[in-house]
Design a protein around this motif. Structure first.
Motif, PDB file in Angstrom:
ATOM      1  N   TYR A 108      17.716  59.489 -32.571  1.00  0.00           N
ATOM      2  CA  TYR A 108      18.431  60.722 -32.276  1.00  0.00           C
ATOM      3  C   TYR A 108      17.785  61.877 -33.030  1.00  0.00           C
ATOM      4  O   TYR A 108      17.758  61.907 -34.259  1.00  0.00           O
ATOM      5  N   LYS A 109      17.188  62.796 -32.268  1.00  0.00           N
ATOM      6  CA  LYS A 109      16.547  63.986 -32.819  1.00  0.00           C
ATOM      7  C   LYS A 109      15.467  63.619 -33.839  1.00  0.00           C
ATOM      8  O   LYS A 109      15.409  64.190 -34.945  1.00  0.00           O
ATOM      9  N   GLN A 110      14.598  62.665 -33.460  1.00  0.00           N
ATOM     10  CA  GLN A 110      13.516  62.224 -34.330  1.00  0.00           C
ATOM     11  C   GLN A 110      12.164  62.580 -33.722  1.00  0.00           C
ATOM     12  O   GLN A 110      12.058  62.875 -32.524  1.00  0.00           O
ATOM     13  N   LYS A 111      11.116  62.538 -34.546  1.00  0.00           N
ATOM     14  CA  LYS A 111       9.757  62.827 -34.099  1.00  0.00           C
ATOM     15  C   LYS A 111       8.813  61.738 -34.587  1.00  0.00           C
ATOM     16  O   LYS A 111       8.997  61.179 -35.668  1.00  0.00           O
ATOM     17  N   ASN A 112       7.800  61.485 -33.755  1.00  0.00           N
ATOM     18  CA  ASN A 112       6.758  60.536 -34.152  1.00  0.00           C
ATOM     19  C   ASN A 112       7.362  59.155 -34.441  1.00  0.00           C
ATOM     20  O   ASN A 112       7.398  58.686 -35.570  1.00  0.00           O
ATOM     21  N   ILE A 113       7.861  58.516 -33.390  1.00  0.00           N
ATOM     22  CA  ILE A 113       8.478  57.199 -33.536  1.00  0.00           C
ATOM     23  C   ILE A 113       7.810  56.221 -32.570  1.00  0.00           C
ATOM     24  O   ILE A 113       7.315  56.607 -31.508  1.00  0.00           O
ATOM     25  N   ALA A 114       7.806  54.950 -32.961  1.00  0.00           N
ATOM     26  CA  ALA A 114       7.180  53.940 -32.115  1.00  0.00           C
ATOM     27  C   ALA A 114       7.906  52.614 -32.225  1.00  0.00           C
ATOM     28  O   ALA A 114       8.465  52.277 -33.278  1.00  0.00           O
ATOM     29  N   GLU A 163      17.151  54.019 -26.304  1.00  0.00           N
ATOM     30  CA  GLU A 163      17.458  55.406 -25.951  1.00  0.00           C
ATOM     31  C   GLU A 163      17.005  56.379 -27.037  1.00  0.00           C
ATOM     32  O   GLU A 163      17.717  56.618 -28.005  1.00  0.00           O
ATOM     33  N   PRO A 164      15.816  56.969 -26.854  1.00  0.00           N
ATOM     34  CA  PRO A 164      15.459  58.115 -27.694  1.00  0.00           C
ATOM     35  C   PRO A 164      16.096  59.377 -27.117  1.00  0.00           C
ATOM     36  O   PRO A 164      15.872  59.721 -25.955  1.00  0.00           O
ATOM     37  N   PHE A 165      16.911  60.063 -27.910  1.00  0.00           N
ATOM     38  CA  PHE A 165      17.709  61.210 -27.463  1.00  0.00           C
ATOM     39  C   PHE A 165      17.244  62.451 -28.219  1.00  0.00           C
ATOM     40  O   PHE A 165      17.295  62.505 -29.439  1.00  0.00           O
ATOM     41  N   GLU A 166      16.777  63.457 -27.491  1.00  0.00           N
ATOM     42  CA  GLU A 166      16.256  64.692 -28.075  1.00  0.00           C
ATOM     43  C   GLU A 166      15.169  64.394 -29.100  1.00  0.00           C
ATOM     44  O   GLU A 166      15.184  64.905 -30.230  1.00  0.00           O
ATOM     45  N   CYS A 167      14.203  63.583 -28.697  1.00  0.00           N
ATOM     46  CA  CYS A 167      13.095  63.222 -29.569  1.00  0.00           C
ATOM     47  C   CYS A 167      11.784  63.818 -29.058  1.00  0.00           C
ATOM     48  O   CYS A 167      11.719  64.361 -27.962  1.00  0.00           O
ATOM     49  N   GLU A 168      10.745  63.687 -29.868  1.00  0.00           N
ATOM     50  CA  GLU A 168       9.422  64.173 -29.482  1.00  0.00           C
ATOM     51  C   GLU A 168       8.361  63.229 -30.018  1.00  0.00           C
ATOM     52  O   GLU A 168       8.431  62.800 -31.171  1.00  0.00           O
ATOM     53  N   ASN A 169       7.390  62.916 -29.170  1.00  0.00           N
ATOM     54  CA  ASN A 169       6.300  61.996 -29.504  1.00  0.00           C
ATOM     55  C   ASN A 169       6.836  60.588 -29.746  1.00  0.00           C
ATOM     56  O   ASN A 169       7.114  60.172 -30.873  1.00  0.00           O
TER      57      ASN A 169
END
Length: 472
Positions: free
Chosen positions: A149-155, A225-231
């Motif tokens: 939730y609202k995270q960046k650069n996740i895998a 479910e990535p929610f409001e994330c980027e990359n």
């Protein structure tokens, strides 16, 4: 002034040849450049980089017996990884029971070969309720099984398996169908306190804080479910036995889904549903599902129009679609619109695959679809059609309203179909807004009981296309 008629005619003839040549070159340039745009989308999704730190959950006390709940250990591993600047959290070979997993920025959750992550069948483990979505409408509900939730650069990477453990005694009966374990008289998602209530909240623009569900209600959670994330990178892993939609990025940009297998035949088990998303690359994946293999979404009805974020710039390639309601589908939750979708080099083949390419909407959804490019697809067997466009989706459920959908610029090229089922092409447009600009180029369709069924559409443009051996 005297006119030299032969010279004038020669001049006009040469000029017309020149204009024709320019137009043909322009057409070829357009055809060439279409998938150049797809390549640019792919290149714009950067390769993710993580610090060279690793934390193995076994070092923090994880137990691989398939019975001990490892939720706190996995959470501790992710939190510890964040404290040292990010890196890789490793789940090794073994059977690990857990509740929902919360992903954080700069962390790669990595499943080694033989890792089998089993999600708890105790629904209370998915509480407290969180901000999520159900069929295109946001709400507070059970946590998705894997959530960011609202995270960046996740895998999430590796060669292991995520098993949602949904079945005819867990999650699935809530859909209300006896084929999935529903017993007459039991609570189900269509009861008045569930979906009808959520639908009314959508119409009334009820604040999110009041859209409370979860315990005591029967709305199943998504799997990933990535929610409001980027990359976001999802690579190599397998998903099975999902409660509901399997891969559901929402309001998320720059997503790569690579080499993932979805093998899940439950109710509403869509394989991948990007919603309100931009710059998405789905490649080298296998989908064997209980619903649509890939379904591009953009919000349901009033909610989609309020959010008003089209799903766009989506590339799907080198994928294998097996069972499912459709191979690549757009809709039906589509109210904010979908544009610029590129599909190439895919295989679609199963006696349990209903359609290859499908667009579905109605006048409650409205929305638009524009610029769908499909190239080099091998279709073995489907039940209903190579291409189905339906603007009357769900009409028998009273899904009629005042929002006329718009569908245009649909291009299919270099496609071979061995058995197209009931139809070659099936289009049901609206008289108020006919389907526009559908072109089939180098398409061969065999085994269609009815070659064409077209209502309220501009004439299809056929180029070197045959259906059941007849040239069109």
């Amino acid at each position: 002034m005297k006119t030299n008629t032969p010279h004038l005619l020669l001049y006009l003839f040469c000029f017309s040849i020149f204009i024709y040549s320019c137009k043909e070159k322009e057409k070829k340039a357009v055809a060439i450049n279409v998938f150049d745009a797809a390549d640019k989308i792919i290149n714009d999704i950067k390769i993710l980089d993580f610090p060279n730190n690793t934390i193995n959950i076994m070092d923090l006390g994880a137990v691989a017996d398939g019975e001990t709940n490892n939720s706190e250990v996995i959470k501790k591993a992710i939190d510890s990884c964040i404290k040292i600047g990010g890196g890789k959290v490793i789940i090794p070979s073994g059977n690990f029971l857990t509740g929902p997993i919360e992903l954080k920025s700069n962390v790669n959750l990595h499943l080694e070969e033989g890792a089998n992550v089993l999600f708890s069948t105790n629904h209370k483990d998915y509480l407290p309720i969180v901000h999520t979505s159900f069929e295109g409408v946001e709400l507070m509900n059970y946590s998705p099984l894997i959530r960011a939730y609202k995270q960046k650069n996740i895998a999430v990477t590796g060669k292991g398996t995520f098993n949602g453990q949904a079945n005819n005694t867990n999650w699935w009966p809530w859909c209300g169908k006896d084929t999935y374990g529903y017993v007459e008289g039991a609570a189900k998602q269509h009861d008045s306190i569930n979906l009808p209530r959520l639908r009314k909240m959508n119409e009334n623009n009820t604040p999110l804080s009041e859209r409370t569900f979860g315990d005591g209600y029967q709305l199943r959670p998504s799997f990933f479910e990535p929610f409001e994330c980027e990359n976001v990178l999802l690579q190599g892993v397998t998903f099975t036995n999902a409660p509901f939609w399997v891969i559901h990025p929402i309001k998320t940009n720059y997503i790569r889904i690579d080499g993932v297998t979805v093998n899940s035949h439950g109710p509403n088990n869509d394989g991948c549903d990007p919603e309100y998303c931009k710059n998405v690359h789905i490649t080298n994946c296998t989908f064997n599902t209980g619903d649509d293999c890939i379904a591009i979404k953009a919000g349901r009805n009033d909610e989609g129009r309020r959010v008003n974020i089209p799903s766009e710039n989506i590339v799907i390639e080198n994928c294998d679609m097996k069972d499912g309601h459709g191979g690549v589908v757009i809709g039906s939750e589509i109210s904010a619109g979908v544009r610029n979708v590129y599909v190439r080099n895919c295989k679609m083949d199963s006696p349990n695959l209903d359609r290859a390419i499908r667009i579905k909407t109605n006048t409650l959804r409205g929305g638009f679809v524009e610029n769908l490019f499909v190239k080099n697809i091998q279709v073995g067997q489907v039940k209903e059609a190579l291409l189905k466009i339906n603007t009357y989706y769900g009409i028998y459920d009273n899904q009629e309203g005042e929002f006329i959908p718009s569908i245009k610029n649909i291009y299919l090229e270099d496609i071979q179909v061995e058995n197209s089922g009931k139809y070659g092409v099936l289009i049901k447009g609206r008289a108020e807004s006919p389907v526009e600009n559908v072109t089939l180029t180098n398409v061969t369709i065999k085994g269609a009981k009815t070659p064409l069924s077209i209502e309220n559409s501009q004439p299809i443009v056929f180029k070197n296309t045959s259906i059941n051996g007849k040239q069109y």
